[in-house]
Design an enzyme around this catalytic site. Structure first.
Site, PDB file in Angstrom:
ATOM      1  N   HIS A 219       7.745  -1.463   3.927  1.00 17.94           N
ATOM      2  CA  HIS A 219       7.354  -1.966   5.645  1.00 17.94           C
ATOM      3  C   HIS A 219       5.639  -2.767   5.788  1.00 17.94           C
ATOM      4  CE1 HIS A 219       8.191  -3.034   9.729  1.00 17.94           C
ATOM      5  NE2 HIS A 219       7.225  -2.536   9.913  1.00 17.94           N
ATOM      6  N   GLU A 220       5.460  -1.282   6.279  1.00 17.77           N
ATOM      7  CA  GLU A 220       3.539  -1.228   5.791  1.00 17.77           C
ATOM      8  C   GLU A 220       2.733  -1.399   4.705  1.00 17.77           C
ATOM      9  OE1 GLU A 220       2.600   0.078   8.983  1.00 17.77           O
ATOM     10  OE2 GLU A 220       4.669   0.744   9.455  1.00 17.77           O
TER      11      GLU A 220
ATOM     12  N   HIS B 107       0.296  -8.986   4.373  1.00 16.07           N
ATOM     13  CA  HIS B 107      -0.070 -10.164   5.428  1.00 16.07           C
ATOM     14  C   HIS B 107      -1.594 -10.487   5.634  1.00 16.07           C
ATOM     15  CE1 HIS B 107       1.484 -12.970   9.421  1.00 16.07           C
ATOM     16  NE2 HIS B 107       0.915 -12.969   8.572  1.00 16.07           N
TER      17      HIS B 107
ATOM     18  N   HIS C  44       2.754  -5.013   6.321  1.00  8.69           N
ATOM     19  CA  HIS C  44       1.764  -6.099   6.969  1.00  8.69           C
ATOM     20  C   HIS C  44       0.826  -6.091   6.372  1.00  8.69           C
ATOM     21  CE1 HIS C  44       3.841  -5.328  10.926  1.00  8.69           C
ATOM     22  NE2 HIS C  44       3.855  -3.701  11.018  1.00  8.69           N
TER      23      HIS C  44
END
Length: 600
Positions: A391-392, A398, A395
Site C-alpha cells: 500500500h505505502e 505514484h 503511494h
C-alpha cells in the site's frame, strides 16, 4: 512473575532498517543553513506585488515561488521525518515547529498572488500567456485560479488567513501529541501469558489474536485509555471542525463539504452518492457479520471479534525480506519498469521499517519534489504488514512517477486520487495470493483478508464519512457537540452499519477519538472511492494486460495536470457514476459466496 516485554528505543534499531533521511541533510547545521537561505528568498516575493499583469514579472514570480516552495518542502520533510522517529525528542519537535511556523509566514507572504491575479482586467492573463511562450506551462494553474474568484478574499484578508493557518492547525497537533507522545496504555497478557506493554503499534496484532481473552483485553485496554481523555479529544475535534466551518464561511462556500470538494472540481453528489450507495448495500456487511459469527462459533459476536481471521492458519512470522518478495510477485502484472522502481525504493533506504519507543504509529508515505519518497512502517511480521508495505509503496511510486513526469507546479496529485495507486497494489496482491493458494484453509484465510480490506476500506471509511457529515452539519446548524454527543453518534452508526447480529460494546463509542483523519476535512470518503477506482484498475490490468498497464501508468504520471475526475476518466475509470463502487460491493458478495462454497 514474567518479565514485561519492552519496545526498543530508536538507538537499538539497526541502521539498515531505518530510512536514509541523511540523504536530505547530513546534519542539523546544513538544515539551518538552508532555513536561513529560505528566509532570505521569501521577502523577495513581495517585490512582485502590483506587477503580475505583466507576463515577464508573472513568470519571474512563479519561478521564485517554486524555488521557495521546493526549499520549504525539503526542510519540512526532513523535520517531520526526524520528529516522527521519536515524537518525544525535543530537538526535532523544535525543528518541526520552526519550519511549519515559518511555512505559515510564507503563506502570508504569498497571499497577494491569487487576489492580484483575480483583480486583473478580464482577458489579461490569457493575453500574457499568448505573448509569452514560457507561461504556457502554467495555463492550467492560472485558469484554475480564475475559477476561484467567488471564493477568494481581498489581499489583506488573504494575508490574515495565511497568518492564522498555524493556529487553525493546532487541534491536529494537540491530537497528535496527546495520542502519540503523552498517552500510555495498560500492560496486558499475550497468548503465552507474558506481560506486554500495549501500544498503538502492537494493538493491531493483539486485536487479531485467536485468543479471545487477548483481543478483549487489548480492546478494553486501548479504548478505556482513550475514554479517560474523552473531553480533551472532544474539545480538540470540535475545535477542528469549527475551524473548517470558519474557513468555508469566510471563503463564501455554502458548507465545509463544498469548501473541501469544489476546489478539485469534485461534485458534491460524489460524496452524497458514496454514502447513499453504501447505505443501500449494508445488507452485504450484515451478511458478512452473520457468516463470521457462525464461522467463529460464537453465541455473540462483539466488536473485538471483527479483526480475528475466521480460518485457523499456522502462526505467521513473515520476515521483511520475504514480504518484499511476496509484494513483488503480487504486483508483477504492473510490468518490469514498475518493479524496478519498487526495488530501488527498498535498496535506497526509502523505508523506516520497525517500531521503536516514541515512534509515530501507523504507516504513511512522505517525501517532496527534491527528496526521494519516504515510507514509515511499524512492521510486525504479519500478512497485514505485507499488505501495508504494498500500500505505502503504491503511494510512493505514484509520487515518484508524478515527480519524474510533471513540472513542480503539477507534481502533487489530488487527495481524491491519493489512495488509488496504493489500493491498486493491495488489490493485485490479494488477488494473486488467493489465486495461487492451493491449501484450502489458507485460501479461505486470504478470501477473508480481501473481505476485510473491503470492509475496512469501503464500509468502515464510509461510516467515518457519514460521521464527518453528521458532525459538521450539526455544528454548522448551531448545535454544539460534547464527548457524549460524539459517542452517541458513533454508537448509532455502528448499530446501523454492523446490523442485528453484532453486539456494539460500550468501549467502541469512543473510537472517534482515535481517528487522525478527522482532522483533515472530508478526507476519509476518498478511501472508499479510491478503493473502488483501484478495484477497477486491478480488474482491467489483469484482464487487458499491457494496454491497461500503459493507461494506468498514464494516470500515475499525471500528477495534478488535470482535475482528478478527468485524470481517472482518461485512464478508463469514471467516478462520476456509482458503477465502480457497485462493482466493489459485487466483488465483496462474490468473496462471501467463495467463502461459503469453500466451507461446504
Amino acid at each position: 512473575m514474567s518479565e514485561v516485554k519492552k519496545i526498543k528505543t530508536r538507538d537499538e534499531i539497526p541502521q539498515e532498517y531505518k530510512w536514509k533521511v541523511d540523504k536530505i541533510y547530513k546534519s542539523e547545521e546544513q538544515w539551518e543553513k538552508d532555513f536561513e537561505n529560505l528566509r532570505v528568498r521569501v521577502p523577495k516575493l513581495t517585490e512582485f506585488s502590483g506587477k503580475l499583469g505583466n507576463g515577464k514579472y508573472l513568470l519571474e514570480y512563479l519561478k521564485l515561488d517554486e524555488e521557495v516552495s521546493r526549499l520549504a518542502g525539503k526542510l519540512a520533510v526532513y523535520a517531520h521525518l526526524k520528529s516522527d522517529e521519536d515524537t518525544a525528542n525535543p530537538t526535532y519537535q523544535a525543528l518541526k515547529d520552526k519550519i511549519f511556523t515559518y511555512i505559515a509566514e510564507i503563506g502570508s507572504t504569498q497571499a497577494f498572488f491569487v487576489p492580484e491575479i483575480l483583480s486583473l482586467p478580464e482577458g489579461t492573463i490569457e493575453k500574457e500567456i499568448e505573448n509569452n511562450p514560457d507561461l504556457k506551462m502554467y495555463t492550467f494553474l492560472l485558469e484554475d485560479i480564475l475559477k476561484r474568484k467567488p471564493h477568494t478574499l481581498t489581499k489583506e484578508k488573504e494575508e490574515l488567513m495565511a497568518s492564522v493557518s498555524d493556529c487553525l492547525n493546532a487541534p491536529d497537533r494537540i491530537f497528535s501529541m496527546l495520542s502519540d507522545a503523552d498517552m500510555t496504555f495498560t500492560v496486558i497478557k499475550d497468548e503465552e501469558g507474558n506481560s506486554v506493554e500495549l501500544t498503538e503499534s502492537n494493538y493491531g496484532s493483539y486485536i487479531q489474536s485467536k485468543d479471545r481473552r487477548v483481543r478483549q483485553e487489548a480492546f478494553k485496554g486501548l479504548f478505556d485509555t482513550y475514554n479517560k481523555y474523552r473531553n480533551t479529544f472532544a474539545a480538540s475535534l470540535t475545535s477542528s471542525i469549527k475551524n473548517f466551518i470558519f474557513i468555508s464561511k469566510t471563503r463564501n462556500y455554502s458548507s465545509a463539504l463544498e469548501c473541501s470538494l469544489k476546489p478539485n472540481n469534485i461534485p458534491l453528489e460524489v460524496y452524497e452518492n458514496t454514502v447513499n450507495t453504501i447505505n443501500k448495500n449494508l445488507s452485504s456487511l450484515h451478511r458478512y457479520v452473520k457468516i463470521k459469527k457462525k464461522l467463529l462459533g460464537l453465541d455473540e459476536i462483539h466488536m473485538y471479534d471483527l479483526y480475528v481471521p475466521i480460518i485457523d492458519t499456522p502462526k505467521e512470522n513473515i520476515e521483511f525480506d520475504d514480504a518484499v518478495k511476496i509484494v513483488k510477485e503480487g504486483i508483477k502484472p504492473l510490468g518490469e519498469e514498475y518493479l524496478n522502481i519498487f526495488s530501488e525504493g527498498i535498496e535506497e533506504g526509502w523505508i523506516d521499517i520497525y517500531p521503536n519507543k516514541g515512534k509515530r504509529g501507523g504507516a504513511y508515505s512522505s517525501g517532496d519534489y527534491d527528496t526521494m519518497p519516504y515510507v514509515l512502517l511499524n512492521y510486525d511480521f504479519k500478512l497485514n504488514d505485507v499488505s501495508t508495505l504494498a500500500h505505502e509503496m503504491g503511494h510512493s511510486i505514484h509520487s515518484y512517477y508524478s515527480r519524474k513526469n510533471q513540472p513542480y507546479v503539477y507534481s502533487d496529485y489530488s487527495l481524491f486520487v491519493a489512495e488509488v495507486a496504493s489500493t491498486t497494489n493491495e488489490s493485485l496482491l490479494i488477488r494473486y495470493l488467493i489465486d495461487k493458494e492451493s491449501d484450502k484453509n489458507k485460501k479461505l484465510f486470504l478470501i477473508n483478508q480481501q473481505l476485510e480490506q473491503i470492509r475496512t476500506t469501503v464500509f468502515r471509511q464510509v461510516m467515518f464519512a457519514e460521521f464527518e457529515k453528521t458532525t459538521h452539519e450539526s455544528i454548522e446548524n448551531g448545535k454544539p457537540l460534547t464527548a457524549e454527543d460524539l459517542s452517541k453518534i458513533w454508537h448509532e452508526l455502528n448499530v446501523k452499519y454492523f446490523g442485528p447480529d453484532m453486539v456494539i460494546d460500550d468501549e467502541i463509542n469512543i473510537e472517534w477519538a482515535r481517528i487522525p483523519h478527522f482532522y483533515r476535512d472530508f478526507y476519509v470518503y476518498q478511501y472508499a472511492t479510491g478503493y473502488a477506482a483501484a478495484n477497477s484498475f486491478a480488474k482491467q490490468i489483469l484482464e487487458n494486460g499491457e494496454k491497461a498497464v500503459e493507461l494506468y501508468k498514464g494516470f500515475l504520471k499525471s500528477g495534478s495536470s488535470d482535475y482528478p475526475i478527468n485524470v481517472l476518466k482518461k485512464a478508463g475509470v469514471d467516478m462520476t457514476t456509482p458503477k465502480p463502487l457497485e462493482d466493489t460491493i459485487k466483488r465483496f458478495d462474490e468473496l462471501l459466496d467463495m467463502l461459503e462454497n469453500n466451507l461446504n
